[in-house]
Design an enzyme around this catalytic site. Structure first.
Site: not given
Length: 221
Positions: A146-148, A156, A161
């Protein structure tokens, strides 16, 4: 300028009214003069359409070639190159409309079926492992990263990640449009209902689906 001339020419000769004028001529509502004018406009429209076709043909061919090249490039980037980097067992089927990311971190067992419009998104380190005879229905997303989302002023899209491996056992059936989130482990023989969002651990042989916004887990009979 050319478009303005074409629009003016088209409007001056009332090409949009040709169908209506043909109907009037067929129903005897038009005079002989109107019919003569209609035949003249029909001939003019034929040559007008022919001339436009001659002018547009080279541009259409060039545009089509560009579109085909872009499609092939996207197919190679999103499917071909990651597919060659994957470790797959015997008899695996991956529909070409699938999206693969970091193929070197994706491992499929024997006779795995990944249906159209599905996505396997592995991390740079976190793996996606899918066991033998498992089926992914259309539109299934399996995501190991997932993206931070830190509020640090960095968009974003450009944040690092957050990665956690995904492990899916043997003989699992994942229904259409299900989403398997990072860190999920699905035991062998489990069934994931269509549209279900799964996170965490799913016991072997369980059926998981959503009902009225709640997650229902029950054993296979």
């Amino acid at each position: 300028m050319i478009r303005s001339f074409a629009r003016t020419f088209h409007q001056r000769h009332r090409f949009d009214d040709l169908e209506l004028d043909r109907w009037r001529a067929e129903t005897s509502e038009a005079t002989e003069t109107d019919r003569f004018d209609l035949r003249h406009r029909e001939r003019l429209f034929f040559w007008w359409a022919f001339a436009k076709g001659v002018v547009r043909f080279p541009m259409t061919v060039a545009r089509s070639a560009t579109n085909i090249w872009a499609f092939i490039a996207d197919l190679e980037r999103l499917h071909g190159a990651p597919r060659r980097a994957m470790r797959t067992g015997r008899g695996c089927v991956l529909d070409r409309a699938t999206w693969l990311v970091n193929g070197s971190r994706i491992e499929l067992g024997d006779y795995v079926k990944v249906s159209a419009f599905s996505a396997l998104i592995a991390g740079f380190d976190a793996r996606i492992s899918i066991g033998n005879y498992t089926i992914l229905g259309p539109g299934v997303f399996v995501v190991a990263a997932n993206h931070g989302v830190a509020a640090n002023g960095v968009p974003i899209r450009y944040q690092p990640w957050s990665e956690r491996a995904v492990v899916i056992g043997d003989d699992v059936w994942i229904g259409a449009n299900a989403v398997i989130l990072p860190g999920t482990t699905i035991g062998s023989g489990a069934v994931i209902g269509a549209g279900t969002v799964v996170s965490g651990e799913v016991p072997a042989g369980a059926i998981v689906h959503q009902r009225r916004g709640s997650l229902v887990v029950r054993p296979r009979q």
